[in-house]
Design a protein around this motif. Structure first.
Motif, mmCIF file in Angstrom:
data_model
loop_
_atom_site.group_PDB
_atom_site.id
_atom_site.type_symbol
_atom_site.label_atom_id
_atom_site.label_comp_id
_atom_site.label_asym_id
_atom_site.label_seq_id
_atom_site.Cartn_x
_atom_site.Cartn_y
_atom_site.Cartn_z
ATOM 1 N N ARG A 135 -16.840 0.741 17.239
ATOM 2 C CA ARG A 135 -16.384 -0.606 17.599
ATOM 3 C C ARG A 135 -17.427 -1.183 18.538
ATOM 4 O O ARG A 135 -17.859 -0.501 19.465
ATOM 5 C CB ARG A 135 -15.045 -0.551 18.304
ATOM 6 C CG ARG A 135 -14.143 0.473 17.644
ATOM 7 C CD ARG A 135 -12.719 0.092 17.570
ATOM 8 N NE ARG A 135 -12.149 0.827 16.451
ATOM 9 C CZ ARG A 135 -10.869 1.147 16.327
ATOM 10 N NH1 ARG A 135 -10.030 0.754 17.260
ATOM 11 N NH2 ARG A 135 -10.437 1.798 15.283
ATOM 12 N N ALA A 152 0.845 -1.195 0.000
ATOM 13 C CA ALA A 152 0.000 0.000 0.000
ATOM 14 C C ALA A 152 0.877 1.240 0.000
ATOM 15 O O ALA A 152 1.910 1.280 0.680
ATOM 16 C CB ALA A 152 -0.893 -0.026 1.226
ATOM 17 N N ASN A 195 -4.432 4.139 9.581
ATOM 18 C CA ASN A 195 -5.043 4.584 10.808
ATOM 19 C C ASN A 195 -4.280 4.152 12.059
ATOM 20 O O ASN A 195 -4.285 4.841 13.065
ATOM 21 C CB ASN A 195 -6.480 4.069 10.870
ATOM 22 C CG ASN A 195 -7.318 4.921 11.756
ATOM 23 O OD1 ASN A 195 -7.311 6.141 11.630
ATOM 24 N ND2 ASN A 195 -8.006 4.297 12.694
ATOM 25 N N ALA A 196 -3.648 3.018 11.973
ATOM 26 C CA ALA A 196 -2.885 2.543 13.129
ATOM 27 C C ALA A 196 -1.743 3.508 13.404
ATOM 28 O O ALA A 196 -1.479 3.873 14.545
ATOM 29 C CB ALA A 196 -2.345 1.144 12.859
ATOM 30 N N ALA A 197 -1.096 3.937 12.357
ATOM 31 C CA ALA A 197 0.020 4.865 12.532
ATOM 32 C C ALA A 197 -0.490 6.195 13.074
ATOM 33 O O ALA A 197 0.128 6.802 13.949
ATOM 34 C CB ALA A 197 0.727 5.075 11.194
ATOM 35 N N ALA A 249 -3.132 6.661 14.890
ATOM 36 C CA ALA A 249 -3.525 6.482 16.286
ATOM 37 C C ALA A 249 -2.294 6.431 17.177
ATOM 38 O O ALA A 249 -2.251 7.028 18.250
ATOM 39 C CB ALA A 249 -4.341 5.205 16.438
ATOM 40 N N LEU A 250 -1.286 5.736 16.704
ATOM 41 C CA LEU A 250 -0.075 5.598 17.510
ATOM 42 C C LEU A 250 0.586 6.957 17.716
ATOM 43 O O LEU A 250 0.990 7.304 18.825
ATOM 44 C CB LEU A 250 0.903 4.639 16.831
ATOM 45 C CG LEU A 250 2.217 4.426 17.574
ATOM 46 C CD1 LEU A 250 1.946 3.923 18.988
ATOM 47 C CD2 LEU A 250 3.087 3.437 16.817
ATOM 48 N N ASP A 283 -8.858 -2.312 25.251
ATOM 49 C CA ASP A 283 -7.762 -3.008 24.578
ATOM 50 C C ASP A 283 -7.662 -2.570 23.127
ATOM 51 O O ASP A 283 -6.583 -2.329 22.610
ATOM 52 C CB ASP A 283 -8.002 -4.523 24.600
ATOM 53 C CG ASP A 283 -7.519 -5.150 25.894
ATOM 54 O OD1 ASP A 283 -6.741 -4.491 26.606
ATOM 55 O OD2 ASP A 283 -7.914 -6.287 26.181
ATOM 56 N N GLN A 284 -8.807 -2.503 22.501
ATOM 57 C CA GLN A 284 -8.810 -2.120 21.086
ATOM 58 C C GLN A 284 -8.350 -0.684 20.908
ATOM 59 O O GLN A 284 -7.774 -0.337 19.893
ATOM 60 C CB GLN A 284 -10.212 -2.229 20.506
ATOM 61 C CG GLN A 284 -10.767 -3.628 20.433
ATOM 62 C CD GLN A 284 -12.159 -3.603 19.829
ATOM 63 O OE1 GLN A 284 -12.380 -3.023 18.780
ATOM 64 N NE2 GLN A 284 -13.107 -4.222 20.498
ATOM 65 N N ALA A 335 -15.390 6.324 14.190
ATOM 66 C CA ALA A 335 -15.645 4.954 13.772
ATOM 67 C C ALA A 335 -16.268 4.224 14.957
ATOM 68 O O ALA A 335 -16.126 4.661 16.097
ATOM 69 C CB ALA A 335 -14.341 4.272 13.372
ATOM 70 N N SER A 395 -0.728 9.983 17.324
ATOM 71 C CA SER A 395 -1.537 11.058 17.911
ATOM 72 C C SER A 395 -2.133 10.718 19.265
ATOM 73 O O SER A 395 -2.554 11.601 20.007
ATOM 74 C CB SER A 395 -2.667 11.425 16.957
ATOM 75 O OG SER A 395 -3.598 10.371 16.903
ATOM 76 N N GLY A 396 -2.195 9.437 19.559
ATOM 77 C CA GLY A 396 -2.796 9.065 20.827
ATOM 78 C C GLY A 396 -4.322 9.090 20.782
ATOM 79 O O GLY A 396 -4.987 8.879 21.783
ATOM 80 N N ARG A 404 -4.275 5.773 0.996
ATOM 81 C CA ARG A 404 -5.236 5.698 2.087
ATOM 82 C C ARG A 404 -4.446 5.833 3.380
ATOM 83 O O ARG A 404 -3.471 5.109 3.567
ATOM 84 C CB ARG A 404 -5.885 4.314 2.018
ATOM 85 C CG ARG A 404 -7.232 4.187 2.575
ATOM 86 C CD ARG A 404 -7.718 2.763 2.347
ATOM 87 N NE ARG A 404 -8.475 2.598 1.119
ATOM 88 C CZ ARG A 404 -9.694 3.059 0.939
ATOM 89 N NH1 ARG A 404 -10.301 3.690 1.903
ATOM 90 N NH2 ARG A 404 -10.324 2.869 -0.191
ATOM 91 N N ARG A 405 -4.838 6.729 4.221
ATOM 92 C CA ARG A 405 -4.068 6.929 5.446
ATOM 93 C C ARG A 405 -4.044 5.673 6.311
ATOM 94 O O ARG A 405 -5.040 4.970 6.428
ATOM 95 C CB ARG A 405 -4.691 8.042 6.285
ATOM 96 C CG ARG A 405 -4.186 9.402 5.915
ATOM 97 C CD ARG A 405 -4.671 10.424 6.878
ATOM 98 N NE ARG A 405 -6.124 10.484 6.897
ATOM 99 C CZ ARG A 405 -6.798 11.472 7.451
ATOM 100 N NH1 ARG A 405 -6.153 12.459 8.033
ATOM 101 N NH2 ARG A 405 -8.101 11.476 7.439
#
Lengths: 391, 391
Positions: B105, B13, B61-63, B65-66, B126-127, B103, B68-69, B58-59
């Motif tokens: 969950r 990607a 998202n995990a990165a 989130a990591l 956890d998620q 989003a 930016s917190g 496509r951005r």
DNA sequence: CTGAAAGCGCTAACAC
DNA sequence: GTGTTAGCGCTTTCAG
């Protein structure tokens, strides 16, 4: 971004290094313990777990996803309705996802939204998911075989790690759909499971499950035929829904197989109100002795209209529903209907989806057909000997 | 982990650096464009968007989130049932979450699971979520004020930013539940919104919404009283559900306010079957002229039992339901019931939750009470002049 | 069995 | 307006 440090402010969440330090091991060892890898002595494992507990450690999932490339989440695209069928399926999917150790991300499609399934899938891809479940998609254009440029498109990209099947799909360039308008293409590069419908997307790996409502509809129709009805009318669901088309197909098949005439279809919108409207129309037709409604809500509305028109159910007209909603057994008369195996469909579908996700190289698991049952209650009976006009 | 590079295999990607390279700008600029930050010239923005589109960027998202917190996700804890109420509320929440740009969950609690809400909340934590919605929690032990060691625990960090009402909750240390076994405590360090119940958890910021079923129940009961019924019986929902207790409370309040006697409560389980069972019992009691059922399904079962016992609804016995399920208007007789404002509750709740998430320092938005309506149909009427025994 | 080093792809300061 | 530099907290090699 720096970790928050101010005293007074809540302490930042503990990280695996913190646990490692406290347990007197390396950070990697903590990772090993939490991933249940082997080669960690029982003693070390115990110490790590203890330290983690003391600190209230919780793995950071974003970091995990970033480093591993896997999110351990499955996304589901639903229709955003509280209708019994879709809602039950969603609950079944949630349970199945959780049972398989994944997290669930949900996106609804707005009925009538042109972006529809494609938009919802895109949003899931943005969030990051390892697999996608599309539950009861609808097709804004109508028939399944319609070529619809507004519908979901997807290009695909083979990865080095795709299964045999995936590679085949990838090679099958003919399947590749080009966007009509020339705007962005949607790349679906994770396995997809489509529930209760043929697949509206092209992805490296597409599975389907629960696409067997036609068989159940056949059983319902045949029950009526066997009771002696000359033919059976059908109060269909909105034909944009694959699920509605399936039921209609099953009904038609049953009639044709038994040499019965195929009366014109009345299309409702799943609501009891639409069933009521259909009932008023049907009540005016003296030939109607049996109706198969595509869901219980419509069947209930239908029965009410029939009753108000002075027709008795089942003495004058028999009615069969579909779904077996919770109140089906308690309405008047108790409804003969076809229960849907939502949980079974969700479970089997997810088992297969997870298998593909985790074993991209292995052959996909076989699908099995859910049972087609019928619950006979008091809304069906033999046709009246003869009504007002001869046939 | 290295990025896949093999030729033949599809490219991995695209990342923002790839887009930057193609657009001839720095990676940071790409980030700026995608975050809609200011200080990017229209020309550069256009080039970046074009490059991104070409690459199908496509951005990750995990990165995001990591780094930016923030996860930009909201988790919801639901009951895992397709019952009309909970399912409708969930759909409302999904829509509200999406409308706010987050989003969703989802985690279900298994009814009867001792871990219950606590486990579900933990799984959400956890998620990784920025906020949590707890929808219609139940309390395994029964009454709200019961001290329940097995129930959800949470430590708290009061913040300076609570509303009057929230602060009260947080300050009420008596409500703080200690873990029985002495194992880890669940730290809920994100804002929580509890729907249709008082809060079962203690978190830095706890909001509640839709906790007004008592008013609606009162309206339903008063409708019956005003019709002339001497008193009103209540077919309650399972008392582990806060929603069920609320309705019972409203019913009781209405009776007491009007000086009516309070007959013993019959407790059902929300199902039509339990309503049917209750109906058989009630039918044997000649004094019963009006029943308020805590949901429509039970009301329908109840009516069936009454009807089978030879009692006419509404001539002999009036029945009011709760929820206004889709078929309520089409059963026999059409049901007088209380519609629930699921969407309004979800929308307002989420607006307030998101406000707290994004403006932790600002005072929380005020809550407003949803309307308490009543849909009068044909299942209620004045009581019979007198039945078999004098009162 | 355990550890050290090197990123994953992005955002957050802070320069320029 | 735009670029540079550091990490975010893990998993993944690859050494021992």
């Amino acid at each position: 971004m720096q970790r928050a440090t101010g005293r007074g402010a809540a302490a930042a969440a503990p990280r695996s290094v913190d646990v490692a330090r406290l347990a007197g091991v390396s950070q990697k060892t903590v990772s090993r313990v939490f991933n249940d890898e082997q080669y960690v002595s029982a003693e070390v494992r115990r110490r790590v777990l203890e330290a983690a507990e003391e600190l209230g450690y919780r793995r950071n999932n974003a970091a995990r996803a970033l480093a591993s490339g896997r999110t351990r989440a499955i996304g589901v695209v639903t229709l955003g309705t509280a209708l019994y069928g879709p809602a039950s399926l969603l609950m079944g999917v949630e349970r199945a996802v959780r049972d398989n150790g994944y997290a669930l991300r949900v996106v609804n499609t707005v009925e009538g939204d042109p972006a529809g399934v494609a938009g919802a899938v895109g949003s899931l891809l943005d969030q990051g998911v390892d697999g996608i479940v599309i539950s009861e998609p609808i097709d804004e254009r109508g028939r399944a075989d319609t070529q619809d440029p507004q519908d979901t498109q997807a290009t695909q990209d083979t990865q080095a790690t795709q299964s045999r099947r995936d590679r085949q799909d990838a090679a099958d360039e003919g399947r590749r759909r080009q966007e009509a308008g020339g705007s962005t293409r949607l790349r679906v590069d994770v396995p997809v499971l489509v529930l209760s419908a043929p697949s509206p997307v092209v992805a490296p790996s597409v599975l389907t499950a629960g696409h067997g409502a036609d068989r159940m509809a056949r059983v319902a129709t045949e029950h009526l035929l066997r009771l002696g009805h000359v033919t059976v009318h059908h109060l269909a669901g909105p034909q944009r829904w694959y699920a509605a088309r399936d039921r209609l197909e099953g009904w038609r098949t049953a009639l044709m197989t038994h040499g019965a005439s195929v009366p014109p279809v009345i299309e409702g919108d799943w609501s009891a109100a639409s069933g009521y409207a259909a009932g008023r129309a049907l009540a005016a037709d003296g030939d109607v002795t049996a109706v198969f409604a595509a869901n219980d809500d419509m069947a209930i509305g239908l029965i009410r209209a029939l009753t108000e028109a002075g027709l008795r159910v089942p003495q004058d007209v028999s009615v069969v529903g579909f779904d077996d909603i919770p109140v089906a057994a308690f309405v008047t008369p108790p409804l003969t209907t076809v229960p849907q195996p939502f949980d079974a469909v969700a479970q089997e579908g997810l088992r297969r989806l997870v298998h593909v996700i985790e074993n991209p190289e292995a052959p996909p698991l076989p699908a099995s057909d859910p049972p087609a049952d019928l619950v006979v209650r008091a809304s069906t009976a033999a046709p009246p000997v003869r009504r007002n006009r001869a046939r």
